[in-house]
Design a protein around this motif. Structure first.
Motif, PDB file in Angstrom:
ATOM      1  N   PRO A 298      36.514  49.112  34.573  1.00 26.56           N
ATOM      2  CA  PRO A 298      37.544  48.339  33.866  1.00 26.56           C
ATOM      3  C   PRO A 298      38.908  48.323  34.561  1.00 26.56           C
ATOM      4  O   PRO A 298      39.546  47.274  34.619  1.00 26.56           O
ATOM      5  CB  PRO A 298      37.638  49.018  32.500  1.00 26.56           C
ATOM      6  CG  PRO A 298      36.360  49.742  32.339  1.00 26.56           C
ATOM      7  CD  PRO A 298      35.901  50.108  33.712  1.00 26.56           C
ATOM      8  N   GLU A 299      39.346  49.466  35.091  1.00 26.07           N
ATOM      9  CA  GLU A 299      40.657  49.505  35.737  1.00 26.07           C
ATOM     10  C   GLU A 299      40.685  48.606  36.973  1.00 26.07           C
ATOM     11  O   GLU A 299      41.658  47.886  37.212  1.00 26.07           O
ATOM     12  CB  GLU A 299      41.018  50.948  36.149  1.00 26.07           C
ATOM     13  CG  GLU A 299      41.166  51.900  34.987  1.00 26.07           C
ATOM     14  CD  GLU A 299      39.834  52.470  34.501  1.00 26.07           C
ATOM     15  OE1 GLU A 299      38.802  52.295  35.205  1.00 26.07           O
ATOM     16  OE2 GLU A 299      39.823  53.075  33.428  1.00 26.07           O
ATOM     17  N   ARG A 300      39.620  48.633  37.724  1.00 29.30           N
ATOM     18  CA  ARG A 300      39.524  47.797  38.922  1.00 29.30           C
ATOM     19  C   ARG A 300      39.499  46.318  38.554  1.00 29.30           C
ATOM     20  O   ARG A 300      40.143  45.493  39.210  1.00 29.30           O
ATOM     21  CB  ARG A 300      38.261  48.192  39.694  1.00 29.30           C
ATOM     22  CG  ARG A 300      38.126  47.558  41.038  1.00 29.30           C
ATOM     23  CD  ARG A 300      36.887  48.085  41.745  1.00 29.30           C
ATOM     24  NE  ARG A 300      36.725  47.479  43.041  1.00 29.30           N
ATOM     25  CZ  ARG A 300      35.640  47.586  43.765  1.00 29.30           C
ATOM     26  NH1 ARG A 300      34.627  48.310  43.343  1.00 29.30           N
ATOM     27  NH2 ARG A 300      35.550  46.996  44.933  1.00 29.30           N
ATOM     28  N   GLU A 301      38.776  45.989  37.498  1.00 36.00           N
ATOM     29  CA  GLU A 301      38.691  44.591  37.060  1.00 36.00           C
ATOM     30  C   GLU A 301      40.037  44.111  36.516  1.00 36.00           C
ATOM     31  O   GLU A 301      40.441  42.977  36.771  1.00 36.00           O
ATOM     32  CB  GLU A 301      37.605  44.426  35.997  1.00 36.00           C
ATOM     33  CG  GLU A 301      36.211  44.729  36.490  1.00 36.00           C
ATOM     34  CD  GLU A 301      35.788  43.898  37.684  1.00 36.00           C
ATOM     35  OE1 GLU A 301      36.119  42.699  37.743  1.00 36.00           O
ATOM     36  OE2 GLU A 301      35.129  44.454  38.576  1.00 36.00           O
TER      37      GLU A 301
ATOM     38  N   ALA B 261      42.324  43.477  39.471  1.00 32.83           N
ATOM     39  CA  ALA B 261      41.950  42.230  40.153  1.00 32.83           C
ATOM     40  C   ALA B 261      42.388  41.023  39.330  1.00 32.83           C
ATOM     41  O   ALA B 261      42.883  40.024  39.877  1.00 32.83           O
ATOM     42  CB  ALA B 261      40.446  42.192  40.399  1.00 32.83           C
ATOM     43  N   PHE B 262      42.225  41.101  37.999  1.00 32.33           N
ATOM     44  CA  PHE B 262      42.622  39.998  37.122  1.00 32.33           C
ATOM     45  C   PHE B 262      44.137  39.792  37.170  1.00 32.33           C
ATOM     46  O   PHE B 262      44.615  38.662  37.259  1.00 32.33           O
ATOM     47  CB  PHE B 262      42.153  40.272  35.689  1.00 32.33           C
ATOM     48  CG  PHE B 262      42.302  39.089  34.785  1.00 32.33           C
ATOM     49  CD1 PHE B 262      41.323  38.124  34.721  1.00 32.33           C
ATOM     50  CD2 PHE B 262      43.433  38.942  33.998  1.00 32.33           C
ATOM     51  CE1 PHE B 262      41.453  37.017  33.893  1.00 32.33           C
ATOM     52  CE2 PHE B 262      43.585  37.848  33.165  1.00 32.33           C
ATOM     53  CZ  PHE B 262      42.583  36.885  33.114  1.00 32.33           C
ATOM     54  N   MET B 263      44.894  40.881  37.131  1.00 30.67           N
ATOM     55  CA  MET B 263      46.358  40.769  37.171  1.00 30.67           C
ATOM     56  C   MET B 263      46.839  40.224  38.514  1.00 30.67           C
ATOM     57  O   MET B 263      47.754  39.397  38.563  1.00 30.67           O
ATOM     58  CB  MET B 263      47.004  42.116  36.886  1.00 30.67           C
ATOM     59  CG  MET B 263      46.877  42.536  35.428  1.00 30.67           C
ATOM     60  SD  MET B 263      47.796  44.021  35.013  1.00 30.67           S
ATOM     61  CE  MET B 263      47.021  45.241  36.048  1.00 30.67           C
ATOM     62  N   ARG B 264      46.240  40.678  39.606  1.00 31.50           N
ATOM     63  CA  ARG B 264      46.617  40.151  40.928  1.00 31.50           C
ATOM     64  C   ARG B 264      46.304  38.668  41.022  1.00 31.50           C
ATOM     65  O   ARG B 264      47.077  37.889  41.581  1.00 31.50           O
ATOM     66  CB  ARG B 264      45.885  40.907  42.022  1.00 31.50           C
ATOM     67  CG  ARG B 264      46.471  42.248  42.309  1.00 31.50           C
ATOM     68  CD  ARG B 264      45.760  42.919  43.456  1.00 31.50           C
ATOM     69  NE  ARG B 264      46.348  44.213  43.741  1.00 31.50           N
ATOM     70  CZ  ARG B 264      45.785  45.124  44.499  1.00 31.50           C
ATOM     71  NH1 ARG B 264      44.628  44.888  45.080  1.00 31.50           N
ATOM     72  NH2 ARG B 264      46.383  46.276  44.710  1.00 31.50           N
TER      73      ARG B 264
END
Length: 131
Positions: free
Chosen positions: A95-98, A101-104
């Motif tokens: 979840p943290e990685r996703e 990636a979503f915020m970037r």
């Protein structure tokens, strides 16, 4: 003199379309973070660069070379992302990685939208003058 919007706007509309597609895929990863056996997906930007590079430099000097009909469509490949940690229930969504990636991706989308607005404002000034 006519304005060619394809040339005037550059690649910003295509970049925004790419970011929109990527947002949908990353959101799907976040939604399925508890689904057993689910593996996160992402778009391959490398594929888009390869296709663009091939189309920009390809010169057909021999009848055996690929023609435009034989080229790949410039659509990104959906790839499965490898997990950093081994999944317990077969679900490899982190979840943290996703979320990162979503915020970037959202930041990149907003930046692209800003540049597109700036180009449109410049065109508006060119058409209307400095009124």
């Amino acid at each position: 003199m006519a304005i060619q919007f394809d040339q005037a706007l550059g690649n910003q509309p295509q970049a925004l379309a790419y970011r929109t597609s990527r947002s949908a895929i990353l959101a799907g990863n976040l939604v399925n973070q508890e689904t057993p056996g689910y593996h996160p997906q992402d778009l391959s930007f490398r594929h888009l660069l390869d296709v663009e590079d091939t189309q920009a430099r390809m010169v057909r000097t021999n009848p055996l070379h690929l023609s435009k009909a034989g080229q790949l469509a410039a659509t990104p490949d959906v790839v499965t992302r490898a997990p950093l940690q081994s999944p317990v229930n077969g679900n490899s969504v982190e979840p943290e990685r996703e979320q990162l990636a979503f915020m970037r991706n959202a930041t990149d989308f907003n930046r692209g939208l800003y540049f597109l607005r700036a180009r449109l404002n410049g065109l508006s000034l060119a058409i209307n003058g400095s009124q």
